[in-house]
Write a protein that holds these residues in place. Structure first.
Motif, PDB file in Angstrom:
ATOM      1  N   ILE A   1      -4.483  -5.372   4.472  1.00  0.00           N
ATOM      2  CA  ILE A   1      -3.882  -4.451   5.265  1.00  0.00           C
ATOM      3  C   ILE A   1      -4.078  -4.699   6.821  1.00  0.00           C
ATOM      4  O   ILE A   1      -3.067  -4.583   7.480  1.00  0.00           O
ATOM      5  CB  ILE A   1      -3.999  -2.850   4.814  1.00  0.00           C
ATOM      6  CG1 ILE A   1      -3.477  -2.803   3.339  1.00  0.00           C
ATOM      7  CG2 ILE A   1      -3.354  -2.146   5.970  1.00  0.00           C
ATOM      8  CD1 ILE A   1      -3.873  -1.355   2.961  1.00  0.00           C
TER       9      ILE A   1
ATOM     10  N   LYS B   1      -0.504   2.873   7.859  1.00  0.00           N
ATOM     11  CA  LYS B   1      -0.269   2.421   6.368  1.00  0.00           C
ATOM     12  C   LYS B   1      -1.520   3.042   5.653  1.00  0.00           C
ATOM     13  O   LYS B   1      -2.621   3.409   6.324  1.00  0.00           O
ATOM     14  CB  LYS B   1      -0.430   0.958   6.279  1.00  0.00           C
ATOM     15  CG  LYS B   1       0.516   0.525   5.034  1.00  0.00           C
ATOM     16  CD  LYS B   1       0.761  -0.859   5.186  1.00  0.00           C
ATOM     17  CE  LYS B   1       1.707  -1.461   4.307  1.00  0.00           C
ATOM     18  NZ  LYS B   1       1.922  -3.002   4.586  1.00  0.00           N
ATOM     19  N   ARG B   2      -1.406   3.622   4.230  1.00  0.00           N
ATOM     20  CA  ARG B   2      -2.304   4.302   3.601  1.00  0.00           C
ATOM     21  C   ARG B   2      -2.659   3.273   2.300  1.00  0.00           C
ATOM     22  O   ARG B   2      -1.826   2.420   2.093  1.00  0.00           O
ATOM     23  CB  ARG B   2      -1.673   5.502   3.026  1.00  0.00           C
ATOM     24  CG  ARG B   2      -1.478   6.514   3.969  1.00  0.00           C
ATOM     25  CD  ARG B   2      -2.715   7.027   4.828  1.00  0.00           C
ATOM     26  NE  ARG B   2      -2.675   6.409   5.980  1.00  0.00           N
ATOM     27  CZ  ARG B   2      -3.958   6.628   6.936  1.00  0.00           C
ATOM     28  NH1 ARG B   2      -4.469   7.781   6.594  1.00  0.00           N
ATOM     29  NH2 ARG B   2      -4.053   5.919   7.849  1.00  0.00           N
ATOM     30  N   ILE B   3      -3.878   3.456   2.030  1.00  0.00           N
ATOM     31  CA  ILE B   3      -4.646   2.538   1.011  1.00  0.00           C
ATOM     32  C   ILE B   3      -4.926   3.518  -0.120  1.00  0.00           C
ATOM     33  O   ILE B   3      -5.341   4.559   0.060  1.00  0.00           O
ATOM     34  CB  ILE B   3      -5.510   1.606   1.562  1.00  0.00           C
ATOM     35  CG1 ILE B   3      -5.878   0.435   0.671  1.00  0.00           C
ATOM     36  CG2 ILE B   3      -6.711   2.436   1.931  1.00  0.00           C
ATOM     37  CD1 ILE B   3      -6.959  -0.273   1.134  1.00  0.00           C
TER      38      ILE B   3
ATOM     39  N   ALA C   1       0.727  -1.279  -0.033  1.00  0.00           N
ATOM     40  CA  ALA C   1       0.079  -0.158   0.008  1.00  0.00           C
ATOM     41  C   ALA C   1       0.720   1.167   0.053  1.00  0.00           C
ATOM     42  O   ALA C   1       1.849   1.351   0.501  1.00  0.00           O
ATOM     43  CB  ALA C   1      -0.913   0.118   1.262  1.00  0.00           C
ATOM     44  N   PRO C   2       0.328   2.262  -0.647  1.00  0.00           N
ATOM     45  CA  PRO C   2       1.251   3.507  -0.741  1.00  0.00           C
ATOM     46  C   PRO C   2       1.510   4.151   0.685  1.00  0.00           C
ATOM     47  O   PRO C   2       0.493   3.926   1.545  1.00  0.00           O
ATOM     48  CB  PRO C   2       0.534   4.536  -1.747  1.00  0.00           C
ATOM     49  CG  PRO C   2      -0.848   4.148  -1.671  1.00  0.00           C
ATOM     50  CD  PRO C   2      -1.006   2.561  -1.347  1.00  0.00           C
TER      51      PRO C   2
END
Lengths: 556, 454
Positions: B134, B438-440, A555-556
């Protein structure tokens, strides 16, 4: 006459001491499979590698696994249908596309269960076939692993691989079991190995001239075998790979095998979409004629039709559009009516049947849940017979048939739908291609009225190759398609896509053009097309599959 | 209204799993007793996450009044969510901007974006990992089952993988859902221990030894020395992950005290096209109970569940008529006077299913270590693929249910409306609320966290 530069190329194999998975083979391990190469023998000119190559690293399809297990290990694969998931349909393409054959936990579980089943049910006779002796000493165990592994991994095993698998005999002995149990554990392991489940090809054997990676003889044997037989190479084919004698003559002889029939049927099943009939069911109240037996007969009518034409008769493939005979079963005869009986039928005097497009199996495969399906049938013609496509429906464009009188004929309702400019662009492309099928119900029964009592009109005009021509019914529509260069080229493109396991894009068009010219020269002999694909230059090279297209992303 | 939990449990125990081979009745543990063993086993209350996909869109007109909209014909689409009103966050007005190089329909766009928010170049894979994965990586990396994914659907358009598969580890790495009841059972409980069975232990030992050998093959195929293309090695690497997970499950046999029920029958109808809709109620009962049992037993802590797949076509018979195609014939015309009565009844059917799923999660008969229900310890993200069935990709509504056990939810309860914000904004806000940095999704669609965090 077009000079087809591949047709007479011999495919010779240079001896090499490198095995197909990178390890140096020990003396006596049987592997001399090296890089394959084309020679210019026969005056065909040097083989300039096409950029059109098969996808590499494809997982075996379910059918390929079943066929291979049945042939090599002699097990009844029927129970495996409930264990290994069906392959999913690729995006508008074939289920053997690499992009459709992704790994997943559910499949891994299925492979393990299948491996356990096969290992458990294979007979002692089968084990004995691969074992020159049956004790747990090294010569017996390594001999078994090497002998069976060569067939399942489709190449000689490296010493390290043999040693790794031999340890499973030790495990069995440690548990108080003997050779047979150890052999079954080895089978269980091999069937879960990536070297069995995937068609792995090295991409680092660069040809000094082209700088493209070239397959070795074992990898080429696998490519041919899965294309022409829909299963793994047999021992004789692997022997030819080992000897370095893979050539175009061999390809021709492979097409004489009964396994080639299966492969041809496999392609047509995918291309026509008739495989969907295996799980397709209609409401028996709305369709009293429906039965599982009927759909089985439908599928068989279409596949046998093509098998007879392209394998038995080696006739012109394009005649399939207008051929006036097929073989049907009793349930299908009853559905077709008009005096049809089980067996070979001549449709010459029946204006409702003739040519594969009028066969019930194809029609039912391209109908969803409604009585008829202009869109789905039209899209089949567009994508599979004309190799066209349409852009996506724009957002908010799907108030489909809203405010339209649903008692009107479907054709009229779609005409009104096309008055909406947002819908017009796509529907004006595929609706006219679906209209001629309107005289056939979801089950493929011919009818003259729809369920509201409206007379069905199927005449229209079809624009092919820039020329518009009128037709009166589906038979005439089929005949127009048969005469079209666009259709001819599309058929070639479809088989190329199937053989390559990927979509065909614009960079492949020169290759498709050459192949089409060859198809014409061969009077549209479809098995000849298989042969031309197998010996095409690109079939000997390995693409560099980029990691960006395959790797999981963070994931970014 | 959907089946009540007690009724469902009674049905499950009394009828569902009672038919073994040859029709012989097999005694089964109640879900209640399974719950008890899970409770005893789990010392600390686990955090969990479930993505609940409900197909065909949820029109703004229905969610404008939170859960209370009733169509003039009497259909009340979100009635089954009312019991959870105080434990529910509704986020409205979001837009999906995810792009495809070759999209098919807005159903495709919406499905591809669900819990992911990445652009796509293929209809065979989402563009990146999904939120559940995630969560799994960040919060529950060591569960016995990495994920469980199931539901009831018709598998129309199954060539678009992301319409059917809602959990992805990344590009080309799907967590395929299991439609078949027997297959689902095996995937959840197939590796459960069989105490006191030396033959079973021996077989499982063999399985592990075999996988040890298999894994070495995968390692060699992934190595530089293999000579395979990077893309192929990446694919093999994805496969190896699943083999290791299988080995881990076998290796963990005997470490859980959660008993498995007997194997249910395989029932035709789910995951096929056309579906056998008549069997869906029975399939629904089995898959939802099995799914929840996997969480109760703490075999898994994240996954997805689906109420149909995007754009599915199947017949429906209701009080307001019948349709041969819920999607094309009826829901596409949901605003027309002729079709609206049945369309709203179909909306109600879909969302009743979702509500029933929450109800089962909230069964008070099961208590986690902290004394709360499974729902209270689970964040359930409820979403769909369209703003409404006219193929709109704007004005999406998402809901977050459960996850209140810590005394308060990380999300402000009630309805929130945003203009000009995206699903990617929403997903990242959810991650923030769950304490995940964390980003998505695509950065270009992310403008910052939304103001529904508590």
């Amino acid at each position: 006459m077009t000079t087809f530069r591949w047709s007479i190329l011999a495919v010779a194999v240079l001896g090499c001491s490198e095995s197909s998975n990178g390890g140096s083979l020990p003396a006596g391990s049987g592997g001399s499979g090296g890089s394959s190469t084309t020679s210019g023998a026969g005056g065909g000119g040097s083989a300039t590698p096409s950029t059109s190559m098969p996808a590499s690293g494809r997982r075996l399809t379910r059918d390929e696994i079943f066929n291979t297990l049945g042939e090599i290990l002699g097990v009844d694969i029927t129970p495996l249908k409930g264990i290994i998931k069906e392959d999913s349909g690729a995006d508008g393409g074939f289920r053997n596309w690499r992009s459709a054959l992704l790994p997943s936990g559910a499949r891994t579980d299925g492979y393990e269960q299948a491996a356990i089943y096969v290992a458990k049910t294979m007979t002692t006779d089968t084990i004995a076939k691969f074992a020159s002796c049956q004790n747990t000493a090294a010569p017996c165990t390594s001999g078994f692993v090497s002998s069976l592994g060569r067939l399942l991994y489709r190449r000689p095993l490296t010493d390290a691989e043999v040693a790794r698998l031999v340890t499973l005999f030790d495990v069995a002995v440690g548990q108080g079991d003997g050779f047979e149990r150890g052999a079954r554990l080895v089978v269980q392991a091999m069937l879960q190995s990536p070297y069995f489940l995937y068609r792995l090809e090295r991409a680092d054997r660069n040809d000094p001239v082209t700088q493209l990676a070239r397959v070795d003889s074992y990898e080429l044997a696998s490519r041919w075998s899965f294309l022409l037989w829909q299963s793994a190479p047999d021992a004789a084919l692997l022997d030819r790979a080992q000897q370095g004698t893979l050539d175009a003559t061999l390809v021709a002889s492979m097409l004489e095998s009964p396994k080639a029939r299966r492969a041809a049927r496999g392609f047509f099943d995918e291309w026509l979409g008739t495989y969907k009939l295996e799980t397709k069911a209609l409401d028996p109240v709305a369709y009293p004629a429906y039965s599982p037996e009927l759909t089985k007969e439908m599928r068989d009518e279409s596949l046998s039709f093509f098998e007879k034409l392209v394998v038995d008769e080696r006739g012109s493939f394009l005649s399939a559009f207008t051929r006036q005979s097929s073989t049907i079963g009793p349930s299908l005869a009853a559905l077709y009516g008009g005096g049809a009986v089980a067996g070979m039928q001549d449709w010459t005097n029946d204006s409702t049947r003739g040519g594969f497009l009028t066969q019930a199996g194809l029609i039912m495969a391209h109908t969803k849940v409604e009585e008829t399906s202009i869109v789905d049938r039209g899209l089949f013609v567009l994508r599979s017979l004309m190799c066209g496509d349409v852009p996506p429906a724009p957002p908010g464009a799907a108030a489909q048939l809203a405010n339209v009188d649903i008692s009107l004929p479907q054709r009229v309702r779609f005409e009104q739908h096309r008055e909406d400019r947002a819908c017009q662009g796509c529907h004006s492309v595929f609706d006219p291609l679906g209209n001629p099928f309107e005289a056939y119900s979801a089950l493929g029964q011919f009818k003259t009225q729809d369920k509201h009592g409206n007379p069905i009109q199927v005449s229209g005009s079809l624009t092919l190759d820039g020329v518009s021509r009128d037709y009166q019914n589906l038979e005439e529509f089929s005949a127009l398609l048969a005469q079209s260069p666009q259709t001819e080229s599309c058929v070639v493109q479809q088989l190329a896509s199937y053989a390559f396991g990927r979509a065909i894009d614009s960079s492949d068009q020169p290759f498709v053009g050459e192949l089409t010219a060859r198809f014409q020269e061969r009077s549209h002999d479809f098995l000849g097309l298989f042969q031309d694909l197998a010996v095409s230059p690109g079939y000997q090279f390995v693409p560099q599959e980029p990691v960006a297209a395959a790797a999981a992303q963070e994931a970014p | 209204m959907s089946t009540s939990p007690s009724r469902a449990l009674q049905k499950l125990t009394r009828r569902r799993f009672l038919h073994g081979a040859g029709g012989a009745a097999i005694a089964l543990p109640l879900l209640h007793s399974v719950g008890g063993s899970a409770q005893a086993q789990v010392g600390q209350t686990p955090e969990r996450f479930i993505g609940l996909f409900v197909a065909q869109g949820l029109p703004k007109v229905i969610t404008d009044s939170f859960l209370d909209y009733v169509h003039p014909t009497g259909s009340h689409p979100l009635r089954s969510f009312i019991p959870f009103k105080d434990r529910l966050t509704m986020v409205r007005g979001l837009d999906v901007q995810t792009q495809h190089t070759n999209p098919k329909t807005p159903h495709s766009n919406g499905c591809a974006s669900f819990m992911c928010g990445m652009d796509c170049s293929s209809r065979e894979t989402k563009g990146g990992p999904t939120l559940d994965w995630i969560f799994k990586q960040e919060k529950a990396p060591d569960t016995l089952l990495p994920t469980v994914n199931t539901g009831v659907w018709g598998a129309d358009d199954s060539d678009e993988f992301y319409r059917i598969i809602h959990s992805w580890r990344g590009v080309n790495a799907p967590n395929e859902p299991t439609a078949d009841t027997k297959e689902l059972f095996r995937s959840v409980f197939g590796s459960m221990p069989n105490p006191g069975d030396p033959a079973g232990d021996k077989e499982n030992g063999y399985r592990k030894s075999v996988l040890d050998a298999v894994i070495e093959d995968y390692k060699s195929a992934m190595s530089d020395a293999s000579g395979f293309s990077p893309g192929v090695r990446a694919l093999i690497s994805n496969h190896l992950d699943t083999v290791r997970e299988l080995e881990k499950r076998i290796g963990a046999l005997g470490t859980t005290t959660c008993g498995a029920p007997a194997e249910p029958p395989s029932i035709a109808g789910s995951g096929k096209f056309p579906p056998v809709v008549a069997n869906w109620p029975e399939i629904w009962d089995i898959v939802s109970d099995l799914y929840i049992m996997a969480y109760r037993c703490d075999l898994v802590r994240s996954g997805t569940f689906m109420v149909d797949s995007g754009g599915d076509k199947w017949p429906f018979q209701g009080k307001h008529g019948t349709t041969d195609n819920v999607h094309g014939t009826t829901l596409h015309n949901w605003q027309s006077a002729e079709h609206a009565p049945l369309a709203y009844e179909i909306f109600e059917w879909y969302w009743d299913k979702a509500g029933d799923f929450l109800t089962r999660l909230d069964d008070p008969a099961f208590q986690d270590a902290n004394g709360a229900t499974l729902l209270d310890n689970t964040t359930v993200l409820v979403g769909t693929e369209l703003g409404d069935p006219s193929h709109n990709l704007n004005d999406f509504t998402f809901m977050l249910a459960g996850g209140d056990a810590a005394g308060k939810s990380p999300f402000t309860r009630g309805a929130h409306t945003f203009d000009g914000k995206t699903d990617v904004d929403f997903y990242n806000t959810v991650l923030t609320g769950l304490g995940i940095q964390k980003r998505i999704g695509e950065t270009k669609y992310y403008s910052g966290d939304l103001s529904f965090l508590a």
